[in-house]
Design a protein around this motif. Structure first.
Motif, short mmCIF file in Angstrom:
data_model
loop_
_atom_site.label_atom_id
_atom_site.label_comp_id
_atom_site.label_asym_id
_atom_site.label_seq_id
_atom_site.Cartn_x
_atom_site.Cartn_y
_atom_site.Cartn_z
N HIS A 1 14.00 30.53 -36.45
CA HIS A 1 14.80 31.48 -37.21
C HIS A 1 15.84 32.03 -36.25
N ASP A 2 17.09 31.99 -36.64
CA ASP A 2 18.16 32.33 -35.70
C ASP A 2 18.07 33.75 -35.14
N LEU A 3 17.75 34.74 -35.96
CA LEU A 3 17.68 36.12 -35.45
C LEU A 3 16.51 36.29 -34.48
N PHE A 4 15.35 35.71 -34.84
CA PHE A 4 14.21 35.80 -33.93
C PHE A 4 14.54 35.12 -32.61
N MET A 5 15.09 33.91 -32.67
CA MET A 5 15.37 33.16 -31.45
C MET A 5 16.43 33.86 -30.60
N LYS A 6 17.37 34.56 -31.22
CA LYS A 6 18.37 35.30 -30.45
C LYS A 6 17.69 36.41 -29.64
N ASP A 7 16.82 37.17 -30.30
CA ASP A 7 16.10 38.25 -29.61
C ASP A 7 15.16 37.69 -28.55
N PHE A 8 14.46 36.62 -28.88
CA PHE A 8 13.52 36.02 -27.94
C PHE A 8 14.25 35.47 -26.72
N SER A 9 15.37 34.81 -26.94
CA SER A 9 16.16 34.26 -25.83
C SER A 9 16.68 35.36 -24.92
N THR A 10 17.10 36.48 -25.51
CA THR A 10 17.54 37.62 -24.71
C THR A 10 16.39 38.14 -23.86
N GLY A 11 15.19 38.20 -24.43
CA GLY A 11 14.01 38.62 -23.67
C GLY A 11 13.71 37.67 -22.52
N LEU A 12 13.83 36.36 -22.76
CA LEU A 12 13.63 35.39 -21.68
C LEU A 12 14.62 35.65 -20.55
N PRO B 1 18.46 30.25 -21.41
CA PRO B 1 17.60 30.76 -22.48
C PRO B 1 18.34 30.92 -23.80
N TYR B 2 19.64 31.15 -23.74
CA TYR B 2 20.42 31.34 -24.96
C TYR B 2 20.66 30.04 -25.73
N THR B 3 20.31 28.91 -25.15
CA THR B 3 20.48 27.63 -25.87
C THR B 3 19.18 27.10 -26.44
N CYS B 4 18.09 27.88 -26.35
CA CYS B 4 16.79 27.42 -26.88
C CYS B 4 16.86 27.08 -28.36
#
Length: 146
Positions: free
Chosen positions: A60-71, A90-93
């Motif tokens: 899900h794009d919003l989840f992955m954006k937040d998760f990538s920022t956390g990484l 991490p932003y390209t996951c």
């Protein structure tokens, strides 16, 4: 049925209900099939302090954006599952998973190469002192975030 050379009045052509029904069924099946192509989750292994966890991440794009920022903010190095284990941002996951849905990405906590402070420099007042976080504190923050 019209053939080449015949004059046909376009107003006299009516859609056949059987053909229309079949087209709708095909379109619905194609839409369902397209949604099923991407798995609802992708897999990532995450290593912090010698402990490795396997996570199912929702695509899900919003989840992955937040998760990538956390990484990124918690100093994780992300690598592909390819033989050469190349590093990616991490932003390209999210886009990587979209193009490689069955792949497993690997994230590992790394000592921060730049200085991390307990208080962000922009929040420091005239009498405040900055304190650098050591590797154990950085690792603890990464584990708490995870």
């Amino acid at each position: 049925m019209a053939t080449d050379g015949m004059d046909v009045d376009p107003g006299s052509l009516r859609p056949n209900s059987l053909v229309t029904s079949a087209a709708r069924t095909h379109n619905a099946a194609a839409t369902t099939l397209a949604a099923d192509i991407l798995p609802p989750f992708s897999v990532m292994t995450i290593t912090v302090g010698g402990t490795t966890r396997i996570l199912d991440l929702p695509i899900h794009d919003l989840f992955m954006k937040d998760f990538s920022t956390g990484l990124f903010n918690n100093n994780f190095n992300v690598q592909t599952d390819e033989r050469d284990k190349r590093s990616i941002s991490p932003y390209t996951c999210y886009s990587y998973y979209l193009h490689n849905p069955s792949s497993v990405l690997h994230a590992e906590f790394r000592q921060n190469e730049h200085t991390t402070y307990a208080i962000a420099p922009s929040q420091i007042g005239a009498g405040s002192k900055r304190r650098m976080l050591d590797e154990d504190e950085q690792m603890a923050r990464a584990e708490i975030w995870l």
